[in-house]
Write an enzyme that holds these catalytic residues in place. Structure first.
Site, PDB file in Angstrom:
ATOM      1  N   ARG A 147     -51.357 -16.321  -9.833  1.00  0.00           N
ATOM      2  CA  ARG A 147     -50.739 -17.283  -8.792  1.00  0.00           C
ATOM      3  C   ARG A 147     -50.704 -16.350  -7.569  1.00  0.00           C
ATOM      4  O   ARG A 147     -49.809 -15.360  -7.553  1.00  0.00           O
ATOM      5  CB  ARG A 147     -49.461 -17.761  -9.223  1.00  0.00           C
ATOM      6  CG  ARG A 147     -48.955 -18.909  -8.191  1.00  0.00           C
ATOM      7  CD  ARG A 147     -47.621 -19.358  -8.376  1.00  0.00           C
ATOM      8  NE  ARG A 147     -46.799 -18.731  -7.665  1.00  0.00           N
ATOM      9  CZ  ARG A 147     -45.419 -19.275  -7.358  1.00  0.00           C
ATOM     10  NH1 ARG A 147     -45.094 -20.485  -7.823  1.00  0.00           N
ATOM     11  NH2 ARG A 147     -44.493 -18.655  -6.691  1.00  0.00           N
ATOM     12  N   TYR A 159     -42.275 -19.923   1.357  1.00  0.00           N
ATOM     13  CA  TYR A 159     -42.064 -19.962  -0.121  1.00  0.00           C
ATOM     14  C   TYR A 159     -42.668 -18.986  -1.058  1.00  0.00           C
ATOM     15  O   TYR A 159     -44.097 -18.970  -0.788  1.00  0.00           O
ATOM     16  CB  TYR A 159     -42.260 -21.436  -0.598  1.00  0.00           C
ATOM     17  CG  TYR A 159     -42.297 -21.433  -2.229  1.00  0.00           C
ATOM     18  CD1 TYR A 159     -41.244 -21.315  -3.127  1.00  0.00           C
ATOM     19  CD2 TYR A 159     -43.403 -21.342  -3.040  1.00  0.00           C
ATOM     20  CE1 TYR A 159     -41.101 -21.278  -4.148  1.00  0.00           C
ATOM     21  CE2 TYR A 159     -43.570 -21.275  -4.314  1.00  0.00           C
ATOM     22  CZ  TYR A 159     -42.384 -21.311  -5.021  1.00  0.00           C
ATOM     23  OH  TYR A 159     -42.321 -21.158  -6.424  1.00  0.00           O
ATOM     24  N   ASP A 210     -49.226 -22.543  -5.467  1.00  0.00           N
ATOM     25  CA  ASP A 210     -47.982 -23.455  -5.699  1.00  0.00           C
ATOM     26  C   ASP A 210     -47.912 -24.091  -4.223  1.00  0.00           C
ATOM     27  O   ASP A 210     -47.368 -23.164  -3.379  1.00  0.00           O
ATOM     28  CB  ASP A 210     -46.761 -22.885  -6.292  1.00  0.00           C
ATOM     29  CG  ASP A 210     -45.707 -23.842  -6.538  1.00  0.00           C
ATOM     30  OD1 ASP A 210     -45.923 -24.984  -6.244  1.00  0.00           O
ATOM     31  OD2 ASP A 210     -44.803 -23.405  -7.319  1.00  0.00           O
ATOM     32  N   HIS A 212     -45.319 -26.301  -3.667  1.00  0.00           N
ATOM     33  CA  HIS A 212     -44.087 -26.451  -3.762  1.00  0.00           C
ATOM     34  C   HIS A 212     -43.206 -27.682  -2.944  1.00  0.00           C
ATOM     35  O   HIS A 212     -42.574 -27.571  -2.231  1.00  0.00           O
ATOM     36  CB  HIS A 212     -43.124 -25.068  -3.314  1.00  0.00           C
ATOM     37  CG  HIS A 212     -42.060 -24.649  -4.150  1.00  0.00           C
ATOM     38  ND1 HIS A 212     -40.808 -24.937  -3.901  1.00  0.00           N
ATOM     39  CD2 HIS A 212     -42.085 -24.490  -5.376  1.00  0.00           C
ATOM     40  CE1 HIS A 212     -39.958 -24.922  -4.832  1.00  0.00           C
ATOM     41  NE2 HIS A 212     -40.669 -24.223  -5.735  1.00  0.00           N
ATOM     42  N   GLU A 236     -50.525 -26.549  -7.605  1.00  0.00           N
ATOM     43  CA  GLU A 236     -49.198 -26.932  -7.851  1.00  0.00           C
ATOM     44  C   GLU A 236     -48.432 -27.650  -7.038  1.00  0.00           C
ATOM     45  O   GLU A 236     -48.512 -27.275  -5.998  1.00  0.00           O
ATOM     46  CB  GLU A 236     -48.774 -25.841  -8.506  1.00  0.00           C
ATOM     47  CG  GLU A 236     -47.266 -26.130  -9.195  1.00  0.00           C
ATOM     48  CD  GLU A 236     -46.702 -24.627  -9.924  1.00  0.00           C
ATOM     49  OE1 GLU A 236     -47.254 -23.744 -10.052  1.00  0.00           O
ATOM     50  OE2 GLU A 236     -45.299 -24.493  -9.643  1.00  0.00           O
ATOM     51  N   GLU A 262     -42.800 -29.370 -13.096  1.00  0.00           N
ATOM     52  CA  GLU A 262     -41.543 -28.443 -13.159  1.00  0.00           C
ATOM     53  C   GLU A 262     -40.184 -28.983 -13.006  1.00  0.00           C
ATOM     54  O   GLU A 262     -39.215 -28.329 -13.730  1.00  0.00           O
ATOM     55  CB  GLU A 262     -41.745 -27.109 -12.699  1.00  0.00           C
ATOM     56  CG  GLU A 262     -41.481 -26.960 -11.136  1.00  0.00           C
ATOM     57  CD  GLU A 262     -41.666 -25.769 -10.278  1.00  0.00           C
ATOM     58  OE1 GLU A 262     -42.718 -25.008 -10.833  1.00  0.00           O
ATOM     59  OE2 GLU A 262     -40.825 -25.501  -9.672  1.00  0.00           O
ATOM     60  N   ARG A 283     -46.870 -29.608 -16.264  1.00  0.00           N
ATOM     61  CA  ARG A 283     -46.075 -28.467 -16.218  1.00  0.00           C
ATOM     62  C   ARG A 283     -44.786 -28.548 -16.588  1.00  0.00           C
ATOM     63  O   ARG A 283     -44.039 -27.638 -16.335  1.00  0.00           O
ATOM     64  CB  ARG A 283     -46.041 -27.793 -14.855  1.00  0.00           C
ATOM     65  CG  ARG A 283     -47.368 -27.407 -14.330  1.00  0.00           C
ATOM     66  CD  ARG A 283     -47.421 -26.462 -13.026  1.00  0.00           C
ATOM     67  NE  ARG A 283     -46.825 -25.245 -13.438  1.00  0.00           N
ATOM     68  CZ  ARG A 283     -45.567 -25.052 -13.146  1.00  0.00           C
ATOM     69  NH1 ARG A 283     -44.929 -25.713 -12.179  1.00  0.00           N
ATOM     70  NH2 ARG A 283     -45.154 -23.776 -13.337  1.00  0.00           N
ATOM     71  N   GLU A 339     -46.867 -20.120 -17.464  1.00  0.00           N
ATOM     72  CA  GLU A 339     -46.590 -19.198 -16.479  1.00  0.00           C
ATOM     73  C   GLU A 339     -45.557 -18.253 -16.892  1.00  0.00           C
ATOM     74  O   GLU A 339     -44.703 -18.494 -17.662  1.00  0.00           O
ATOM     75  CB  GLU A 339     -45.485 -20.136 -15.603  1.00  0.00           C
ATOM     76  CG  GLU A 339     -45.042 -19.376 -14.304  1.00  0.00           C
ATOM     77  CD  GLU A 339     -44.333 -20.203 -13.226  1.00  0.00           C
ATOM     78  OE1 GLU A 339     -43.972 -21.221 -13.735  1.00  0.00           O
ATOM     79  OE2 GLU A 339     -44.187 -19.804 -12.179  1.00  0.00           O
ATOM     80  N   TRP A 402     -37.711 -27.818   0.008  1.00  0.00           N
ATOM     81  CA  TRP A 402     -37.916 -26.620  -0.373  1.00  0.00           C
ATOM     82  C   TRP A 402     -39.123 -26.237  -1.419  1.00  0.00           C
ATOM     83  O   TRP A 402     -39.190 -27.175  -2.253  1.00  0.00           O
ATOM     84  CB  TRP A 402     -36.587 -25.893  -0.609  1.00  0.00           C
ATOM     85  CG  TRP A 402     -37.019 -24.510  -0.864  1.00  0.00           C
ATOM     86  CD1 TRP A 402     -37.351 -23.525  -0.076  1.00  0.00           C
ATOM     87  CD2 TRP A 402     -36.966 -23.733  -2.053  1.00  0.00           C
ATOM     88  NE1 TRP A 402     -37.354 -22.384  -0.612  1.00  0.00           N
ATOM     89  CE2 TRP A 402     -37.324 -22.498  -1.876  1.00  0.00           C
ATOM     90  CE3 TRP A 402     -36.654 -24.371  -3.359  1.00  0.00           C
ATOM     91  CZ2 TRP A 402     -37.464 -21.621  -2.954  1.00  0.00           C
ATOM     92  CZ3 TRP A 402     -36.884 -23.478  -4.457  1.00  0.00           C
ATOM     93  CH2 TRP A 402     -37.434 -22.131  -4.300  1.00  0.00           C
TER      94      TRP A 402
HETATM   95  O1  KDG Z   1     -35.520 -22.419  -9.543  1.00  0.00           O
HETATM   96  C1  KDG Z   1     -36.827 -22.830  -9.020  1.00  0.00           C
HETATM   97  C2  KDG Z   1     -37.851 -21.999  -9.524  1.00  0.00           C
HETATM   98  O2  KDG Z   1     -38.222 -22.163 -10.884  1.00  0.00           O
HETATM   99  C3  KDG Z   1     -39.310 -22.641  -8.670  1.00  0.00           C
HETATM  100  O3  KDG Z   1     -39.286 -22.463  -7.295  1.00  0.00           O
HETATM  101  C4  KDG Z   1     -40.447 -21.557  -9.239  1.00  0.00           C
HETATM  102  O4  KDG Z   1     -42.040 -23.257  -8.320  1.00  0.00           O
HETATM  103  C5  KDG Z   1     -41.583 -22.220  -8.874  1.00  0.00           C
HETATM  104  C6  KDG Z   1     -42.764 -21.692 -10.004  1.00  0.00           C
HETATM  105  O5  KDG Z   1     -43.769 -22.541  -9.974  1.00  0.00           O
HETATM  106  O6  KDG Z   1     -42.444 -20.923 -10.726  1.00  0.00           O
HETATM  107 MG    MG Z   2     -43.887 -24.522  -8.961  1.00  0.00          MG
END
Ligand code: KDG
Ligand code: MG
Length: 402
Positions: A147, A159, A210, A212, A236, A262, A283, A339, A402
């Site tokens: 990643r 991020y 990602d 995010h 992602e 997630e 995920r 992951e 975030w």
């Molecule tokens: O606690 C938040 C994290 O687990 C997250 O920001 C990590 O996005 C994440 C990832 O894909 O591992």
């Molecule tokens: Mg993530």
């Protein structure tokens, strides 16, 4: 057989972890992870006040009944706190069942579908050059799936950019760190990053990214389209998924594979995404989604639509979750990828385990249950330290995801 005691262990060997230990009248115990990054003590209270008193005296072999008891029986269903507490109980009970049977959880589930588990690591750099170097380091470590996240010119604290190469850790302060987001700069930069990575390293590695939760569906569609030449393994969390229908627009405009889940807690968070084939990878993770008992239902449902798994595995998921996830990944027929963010040496010492990394894959080792333990004496040497995840604002001060 009866549960005689259960307690919560909070420890901070570099970061906070919440662990539930369940003891039985047969001398066998099981452990489960209940860590919720930045909100750890809320799950501690949930377990101590509302779950543990009801666990004492129950038959630990009745995993399904315990799951239903704490899910249906709570009346207030779902949510990250409840589902982590249920996951901790569930994983500890699967661990006990495995130990009683002398079998791994993979074997309890039906046996291994593969020999080892494909994982992806996190390469991140402060800028383009730094990210190219970081991906090179992961290739040298043997990763075949990586990643890539990068600092973006003009964006403060993007991020995914870590403080070291191997141990990215976003929760860092007693009050959330404020980051600033600019979508246009990200949309311009991201294809350049992947163009540079493919030019430098060719096409032999799987590359992931990602978003995010930062983009709108239409911006996500634009990015997915612009990344198509670089053949990502997945893109992602490219837009928030509370509205599952929002992914339809993205899907209509790009063939870049999409991964989500997630922050999901139950199958209901993913139902429309899966049955409408709006994503390629789900995920959801054991600790976030009510444990093995619930995640296997999600995986079986996803298999009907050729959606594969790709469990979250950041460092805020403890080695207990990683051990349990590997047991699950070895079994699950529609496995995609896992992951794997490495824990620090301090964390690994508190949670002795048998899994090991070799040539881009994790091997669970020969274990009973999930194969992860907790060294309580060592854990007690690392008291809880409050830490919170950052927040994001746009440049004009508007709160963002975030
Ligand atoms: O606690 C938040 C994290 O687990 C997250 O920001 C990590 O996005 C994440 C990832 O894909 O591992
Ligand atoms: Mg993530």
């Amino acid at each position: 057989m009866k549960i005689t005691a259960a307690r919560v262990i909070v420890t901070c060997p570099g970061r906070n972890f919440v662990t539930l230990k369940i003891e039985t009248d047969q001398g066998v115990y099981g452990i489960g992870d209940a860590t919720l990054n930045g909100r750890e003590l809320s799950v501690v209270a949930y377990l101590e006040e509302h779950v543990i008193p009801a666990l004492i005296g129950k038959d630990p072999r009745r995993i399904e009944d315990a799951w239903q008891y704490f899910y249906r029986g709570a009346y207030w269903r779902r949510g990250p706190v409840t589902m982590r507490a249920i996951a901790a109980v569930d994983v500890a009970l699967w661990d006990i069942k495995g130990k009683m049977a002398g079998m791994s959880i993979t074997d309890l589930l039906g046996g291994a579908s593969r020999d080892s588990v494909l994982v992806y690591g996190h390469a991140n750099g402060a800028d383009l050059e730094g990210t190219i170097d970081a991906v090179g380091q992961y290739i040298d470590l043997g990763y075949t799936a990586i990643r890539a996240q990068s600092g973006i010119p003009g964006i403060k604290l993007a991020y995914g950019v870590g403080r070291g190469t191997l141990h990215y850790e976003p929760a860092d302060a007693t009050l959330p760190t404020e980051t600033v987001w600019n979508t246009s700069k990200y949309l311009d930069y991201c294809p350049k990053l992947f163009d540079a990575l493919r030019s430098n390293y060719g096409n032999d590695h799987e590359l992931l990214h990602d978003g995010h939760h930062r983009l709108t569906p239409n911006e996500a569609a634009q990015l997915g389209k612009n990344l198509e030449p670089y053949r990502l393994f997945w893109l992602e969390d490219i837009t928030p998924a509370e509205n599952q229908e929002a992914f339809r627009h993205i899907r209509q405009h790009t063939t870049t594979p999409l991964a989500v889940g997630e922050i999901f807690n139950t199958i209901w968070d993913a139902k429309d995404l899966i049955q409408n084939q709006l994503i390629d990878y789900i995920r959801m993770t054991i600790v976030g989604s009510g444990g093995i008992t619930h995640l296997r239902r999600v995986a079986d449902f996803a298999a009907l639509w050729q959606v594969r798994t790709g469990s979250h595995g950041a460092t805020d998921l403890s080695p207990v979750t990683m051990g349990a996830a590997l047991q699950f990944d070895m079994w699950v027929p529609n496995f995609g990828i896992q992951e794997y963010m490495r824990h620090t040496e301090e964390t690994d010492a508190v949670f002795p385990h048998a899994y090991s990394f070799d040539k881009g894959r994790l091997h669970p080792g020969a274990v009973v249950g999930h194969g992860v333990d907790i060294d309580e004496a060592l854990a007690a040497r690392y008291p809880y330290k409050p830490a919170q995840l950052p927040v994001a604002r746009l440049e004009d001060g508007t709160m963002w995801n975030w």
